[in-house]
Design a protein around this motif. Structure first.
Motif, short mmCIF file in Angstrom:
data_model
loop_
_atom_site.label_atom_id
_atom_site.label_comp_id
_atom_site.label_asym_id
_atom_site.label_seq_id
_atom_site.Cartn_x
_atom_site.Cartn_y
_atom_site.Cartn_z
N MET A 61 0.84 -1.21 0.00
CA MET A 61 0.00 0.00 0.00
C MET A 61 0.87 1.25 0.00
N VAL A 62 0.48 2.21 -0.82
CA VAL A 62 1.10 3.54 -0.78
C VAL A 62 0.30 4.37 0.21
N PRO A 63 0.93 4.84 1.32
CA PRO A 63 0.19 5.64 2.29
C PRO A 63 -0.04 7.06 1.77
N GLY A 64 -0.67 7.87 2.60
CA GLY A 64 -0.92 9.28 2.21
C GLY A 64 -2.40 9.48 2.01
N ILE A 65 -3.09 9.99 3.07
CA ILE A 65 -4.55 10.14 2.98
C ILE A 65 -4.95 11.42 2.28
N ASP A 66 -3.98 12.26 1.94
CA ASP A 66 -4.33 13.45 1.17
C ASP A 66 -3.24 13.84 0.19
N LEU A 67 -3.61 14.64 -0.79
CA LEU A 67 -2.65 15.10 -1.80
C LEU A 67 -3.19 16.33 -2.52
N ALA A 68 -2.23 17.08 -3.09
CA ALA A 68 -2.59 18.18 -3.99
C ALA A 68 -1.74 18.02 -5.23
N GLY A 69 -2.32 18.22 -6.40
CA GLY A 69 -1.55 18.05 -7.62
C GLY A 69 -2.33 18.49 -8.84
N THR A 70 -1.84 18.03 -10.01
CA THR A 70 -2.42 18.46 -11.28
C THR A 70 -2.87 17.23 -12.07
N VAL A 71 -4.03 17.36 -12.70
CA VAL A 71 -4.56 16.23 -13.48
C VAL A 71 -3.69 15.98 -14.71
N MET A 72 -3.23 14.72 -14.87
CA MET A 72 -2.41 14.33 -16.03
C MET A 72 -3.27 13.69 -17.12
N SER A 73 -4.31 12.96 -16.68
CA SER A 73 -5.26 12.39 -17.63
C SER A 73 -6.57 12.14 -16.90
N SER A 74 -7.67 12.24 -17.67
CA SER A 74 -8.97 12.11 -17.01
C SER A 74 -10.03 11.66 -18.00
N THR A 75 -10.88 10.73 -17.57
CA THR A 75 -12.08 10.41 -18.34
C THR A 75 -13.32 10.84 -17.53
N HIS A 76 -13.10 11.59 -16.44
CA HIS A 76 -14.20 12.06 -15.60
C HIS A 76 -14.68 13.41 -16.13
N ALA A 77 -16.00 13.57 -16.19
CA ALA A 77 -16.58 14.77 -16.81
C ALA A 77 -16.15 16.07 -16.11
N ASP A 78 -15.89 16.01 -14.80
CA ASP A 78 -15.61 17.25 -14.06
C ASP A 78 -14.15 17.69 -14.11
N PHE A 79 -13.26 16.83 -14.62
CA PHE A 79 -11.83 17.18 -14.55
C PHE A 79 -11.14 16.97 -15.89
N LYS A 80 -10.26 17.96 -16.22
CA LYS A 80 -9.50 17.84 -17.47
C LYS A 80 -8.01 18.02 -17.17
N VAL A 81 -7.19 17.67 -18.15
CA VAL A 81 -5.74 17.77 -17.99
C VAL A 81 -5.37 19.19 -17.57
N GLY A 82 -4.51 19.31 -16.55
CA GLY A 82 -4.05 20.62 -16.11
C GLY A 82 -4.82 21.17 -14.91
N ASP A 83 -5.98 20.58 -14.59
CA ASP A 83 -6.74 21.07 -13.43
C ASP A 83 -5.97 20.82 -12.13
N ALA A 84 -6.00 21.80 -11.25
CA ALA A 84 -5.38 21.63 -9.93
C ALA A 84 -6.43 21.06 -8.98
N VAL A 85 -6.06 20.00 -8.26
CA VAL A 85 -7.04 19.29 -7.44
C VAL A 85 -6.48 18.98 -6.05
N VAL A 86 -7.42 18.70 -5.15
CA VAL A 86 -7.07 18.28 -3.79
C VAL A 86 -7.86 17.02 -3.47
N LEU A 87 -7.25 16.12 -2.71
CA LEU A 87 -7.97 14.94 -2.26
C LEU A 87 -7.77 14.76 -0.76
#
Ligand code: NDP
Length: 328
Positions: A61-87
């Motif tokens: 398992m890779v730990p880390g319950i949160d992250l911030a970064g940039t979308v590299m690829s997406s098939t989800h309607a709400d996100f496109k390449v380059g979007d800045a996101v938080v999880l």
């Protein structure tokens, strides 16, 4: 190839965590791939990396319950390449590979757009701990605890959730009393906005069912006897938000505070919180947290230092938040 912390359980080494090189074939299922910029070390990550708590549900398992970064690829309607996101949360870093890596593949439904007010490293200085602190403050408000009602106690105040809670409450005009086991952090907590520092020892031993009424509200990150004593000293109709277990998972209380003083115990869960509440919490953080305080709260480390820092976190020697730059 990308670098990641990997937790494993093997016959030769037992429970272990190492910095490793992985490739795209190691990424899990998901509709959004994120180039991670920053992650953090939360208490749960400390438990996962050190193996001190049963956080990891699948190995490796890779730990880390949160992250911030940039979308590299997406098939989800709400996100496109380059979007800045938080999880934050959703079992990432527990049952689904997490943020202590240079790449993550996730469900787009779990992602929140990075608020414009924050750089990725600032969002991670807040991290799950800070977002949970905001959920606690929102719960106090929802239950009618306004600044004029009286003092708000924050336990585990020098930790991640506690530090951010103190800063938010002070900015909103509450009178904040910070409980800590580290008197040396008194000046730090006063700079964040606490008006008084109290020794956590006064809450940590078994106490009476009811004590002298003092708190209009509380943010408890500690659990166990501390939570029981906080409830017992909360004022008539006061509200205690319960989000943590740094002292213990137990809750050795009586019903007295609830049935005699109408105290409300509000449970706070950040992991599965609905998206609307997350969006509200992040938008509130953008206005109700003084970003200049984040620097004081935060220490930044590289990915290769995260395993050692997890040990420090579990020893309770880290002040505030640890941000992890996964690219160094
Ligand atoms: P930290 O390790 O940063 O802070 C915890 C703090 O608790 C310490 O800094 C210390 O504060 C205090 N503490 C540690 N050990 C004890 C003890 N034995 N007795 C009393 N106080 C103690 O962790 P976080 O702030 O990141 O998390 C705090 C808690 O909240 C954790 O239990 C975590 O699992 C939980 N959490 C829950 C979430 C949820 O969704 N419900 C989300 C995020 C966190 P001091 O030195 O000031 O006394």
């Amino acid at each position: 190839m990308y670098k990641a912390i990997v937790i494993n359980k093997t016959e030769a080494e037992g429970y272990n965590a190492h910095l490793m090189d992985l490739d795209d074939g190691d990424l899990p299922e998901g509709d959004v791939t994120v180039k991670v910029a920053y992650s953090t070390l939360n208490y749960k990550d400390g438990l996962a990396i050190t193996g001190k708590g049963p956080v990891v549900r699948k190995f490796p398992m890779v730990p880390g319950i949160d992250l911030a970064g940039t979308v590299m690829s997406s098939t989800h309607a709400d996100f496109k390449v380059g979007d800045a996101v938080v999880l934050n949360g959703w079992g990432v870093g527990e049952g689904h590979p997490g943020g202590l890596a240079q790449k993550a593949r996730l469900k787009g439904d779990w992602l929140v757009p990075l608020p414009a007010a924050f750089k990725p490293e600032q969002a991670m200085a807040i991290g799950t701990a800070g977002y949970t602190a905001m959920l606690c403050v929102m719960a106090l408000e929802r239950h009618g605890v306004t600044p004029d009602k009286g003092e708000i106690l924050v336990t585990g105040a020098a930790g991640g959730v506690g530090s951010v809670a103190v800063a938010i409450l002070a900015k909103l005009g509450y009178t904040v009393v910070a409980s800590t086991g580290r008197p040396s952090e008194g000046d730090y907590l006063k700079t964040l906005g606490a008006t008084e520092i109290v020794d956590r020892a006064q809450f940590s031993e078994p106490g009476r069912p009811l004590g002298k009424e003092r708190w209009a509200g509380a943010v408890d990150t500690v659990g166990s006897h501390t939570l029981a004593n906080v409830c017992a000293t909360t004022k008539y109709r006061g509200v205690v938000t319960c989000c943590g277990l740094a002292q213990g998972m137990d809750f050795p209380s009586t019903v007295a505070p609830f049935i005699l003083r109408g105290v409300t115990l509000a449970g706070i869960d950040s992991v599965m919180a609905p998206k609307a509440e997350r969006l509200e919490a992040w938008s509130r953080l953008a206005t109700d947290l003084d970003v200049s305080k984040l620097e004081l709260i935060t220490r930044e480390i590289g990915l290769s230092e995260a395993i050692d820092a997890a040990g420090e976190l579990m020893a309770g020697t880290i002040r505030g938040r640890v941000v992890v730059d996964v690219n160094r």
